[in-house]
Design an enzyme around this catalytic site. Structure first.
Site, PDB file in Angstrom:
ATOM      1  N   ARG A 196      -3.943   8.814  -5.144  1.00 36.78           N
ATOM      2  CA  ARG A 196      -4.591   7.915  -6.277  1.00 36.78           C
ATOM      3  C   ARG A 196      -5.916   8.545  -6.635  1.00 36.78           C
ATOM      4  O   ARG A 196      -7.058   7.846  -6.604  1.00 36.78           O
ATOM      5  CB  ARG A 196      -4.579   6.431  -5.800  1.00 36.78           C
ATOM      6  CG  ARG A 196      -3.376   5.791  -5.349  1.00 36.78           C
ATOM      7  CD  ARG A 196      -2.509   5.812  -6.489  1.00 36.78           C
ATOM      8  NE  ARG A 196      -1.278   5.187  -6.013  1.00 36.78           N
ATOM      9  CZ  ARG A 196      -0.106   5.900  -5.727  1.00 36.78           C
ATOM     10  NH1 ARG A 196      -0.092   7.355  -6.048  1.00 36.78           N
ATOM     11  NH2 ARG A 196       0.911   5.245  -5.179  1.00 36.78           N
ATOM     12  N   CYS A 245      -0.846  -2.576  -7.171  1.00 31.87           N
ATOM     13  CA  CYS A 245      -1.217  -2.856  -5.669  1.00 31.87           C
ATOM     14  C   CYS A 245      -2.735  -2.804  -5.568  1.00 31.87           C
ATOM     15  O   CYS A 245      -3.345  -2.009  -6.183  1.00 31.87           O
ATOM     16  CB  CYS A 245      -0.799  -1.585  -5.212  1.00 31.87           C
ATOM     17  SG  CYS A 245       1.095  -1.657  -4.957  1.00 31.87           S
ATOM     18  N   GLU A 315      -7.580  -0.248  -4.186  1.00 29.39           N
ATOM     19  CA  GLU A 315      -7.208   0.740  -4.924  1.00 29.39           C
ATOM     20  C   GLU A 315      -7.426   0.579  -6.339  1.00 29.39           C
ATOM     21  O   GLU A 315      -7.850   1.510  -6.920  1.00 29.39           O
ATOM     22  CB  GLU A 315      -5.495   0.832  -4.969  1.00 29.39           C
ATOM     23  CG  GLU A 315      -4.731   1.846  -5.707  1.00 29.39           C
ATOM     24  CD  GLU A 315      -3.350   2.009  -5.739  1.00 29.39           C
ATOM     25  OE1 GLU A 315      -2.941   1.817  -4.467  1.00 29.39           O
ATOM     26  OE2 GLU A 315      -2.599   2.126  -6.376  1.00 29.39           O
TER      27      GLU A 315
END
Ligand SMILES: Cc1cc2nc3c(=O)[nH]c(=O)nc-3n(C[C@H](O)[C@H](O)[C@H](O)COP(=O)(O)OP(=O)(O)OC[C@H]3O[C@@H](n4cnc5c(N)ncnc54)[C@H](O)[C@@H]3O)c2cc1C
Length: 327
Positions: A196, A245, A315
């Site tokens: 990510r 998420c 995240e």
């Protein structure tokens, strides 16, 4: 801009008049096809549907117009933030004291397959459309992107991933613009990417990418695989507005499982809720605010630390801010 105003823009945010000056200066320099407005509400441009307005919001219609926006903002000391499809960001309730740029203009949504199967895509192309067009062209390898609600630019910046693959698996080159307005092409080997994360795109703006499919097949086969992934997603993810998420998976662990085992499914602050369907999703049950979401993030972190002894890191990005300043 006076020196005093310049200092204020860095330390306390720009006074509204200075943004008006920026707007008046930039408007005649960009083409009529470029949309530029004051105080654009951002909540509806995100999948979580919370947050305030951008002082200035622009959808440049060309490379030249994007260069003008960047150079003028830089000259005035103002912050520039990129917004993709808003599927990995929480916009604070007070909005963003900066210029928010979106590559929503059609000019950035290109999909150009080459003879050898490689395909040049614009950063504004929605992943949904990339998947649809790739399937039609019988290009195999992009199926994992099915159902990720971002565009190519956001997926490059986040190195978005699913089903055991991530964006940079299919990237050969990225075309980007530096904050100084310089256009460059970087090969994947020259870039620093991970989970990510794409270091170069913390600053630079992705304009497009050259993608390489794994192989070729017929449209039917590619579509069937995409449908299978899509079904899997529908079974495991909530339908309500969310930002995907909320926490990164700690190495070798699952944030969703840690949150679930800490008894947090269904926990609520206002209209923000830890999804009963998937514990790593915070959903907006209707009229949540960014403050509700942030308070729930804080509560989840504290509880997981207490029960599991693990510090979860978000995240999702807090647009224009750092999580460490609010957690
Ligand atoms: C229901 C749901 C499911 C999801 N599933 C997944 C999943 O399976 N896997 C996954 O990885 N993510 C998933 N996400 C999160 C999200 O979709 C991805 O991170 C996506 O790549 C973000 O793209 P975006 O265009 O929405 O970017 P945004 O959220 O708009 O922006 C994300 C970051 O990218 C930057 N950015 C945007 N455009 C550019 C550009 N052109 N150049 C440089 N920086 C840019 C922004 O400034 C910001 O820092 C999901 C989200 C939702 C809501």
């Amino acid at each position: 801009m006076t020196a005093e105003q310049r200092v204020q823009s860095v330390d306390e945010g720009k006074p509204a008049g200075v943004w008006s000056e920026f707007f008046e200066a930039v408007k005649p320099l960009v083409s009529a096809a470029t949309r530029i407005v004051h105080e654009e509400r951002l909540g509806t441009k995100t999948t979580m549907r919370v947050g305030g307005a951008a002082r200035i919001y622009a959808e440049p219609a060309s490379v030249a117009d994007l260069q003008v926006l960047l150079r003028e903002a830089r000259a005035g000391g103002g912050e520039v933030l990129m917004l993709g499809r808003g599927s990995n960001v929480i916009v604070p309730d007070e909005g963003v004291d900066g210029l928010v740029v979106s590559l929503a203009h059609q000019a950035w949504s290109s999909f150009e397959p080459r003879e050898d199967g490689r395909v040049a895509v614009g950063a504004g192309l929605r992943l949904k459309n990339l998947c649809g067009l790739a399937a039609k062209a019988g290009l195999v390898g992009f199926e994992f992107l099915e159902g990720i609600p971002g565009n190519v630019g956001g997926a490059l910046r986040m190195n978005a991933g699913a089903m055991g693959a991530w964006m940079f698996d299919v990237v050969e080159e990225v075309q980007l613009m530096t904050r100084a307005g310089e256009v460059r092409t970087l090969t994947k080997a020259a870039m620093h990417v991970g989970y990510r994360h794409c270091e170069e795109l913390h600053q630079a703006i992705a304009l497009g990418a050259l993608l390489r499919p794994a192989t070729r097949s017929d449209a039917e086969t590619v579509k069937r695989q995409m449908d299978a992934y899509s079904r899997k997603r529908h079974e495991s993810q909530p339908r309500e507005p969310s930002a995907g998420c909320i926490f990164r998976n700690p190495p070798g662990n699952s944030a969703g499982r840690l949150i679930d085992e800490s008894g947090l499914k269904g926990a609520r602050v206002g209209d923000a809720e830890v999804s009963p369907t998937h514990a790593n999703f915070i959903v907006n049950r209707g009229s949540a605010t960014a403050a509700d979401v942030i308070a729930l993030v804080r509560r989840v972190r504290a509880r997981v630390r207490e029960v599991k002894g693990v510090d979860l890191e978000p995240e999702v990005l807090l647009f224009g801010k750092e999580w460490k300043d609010v957690l």
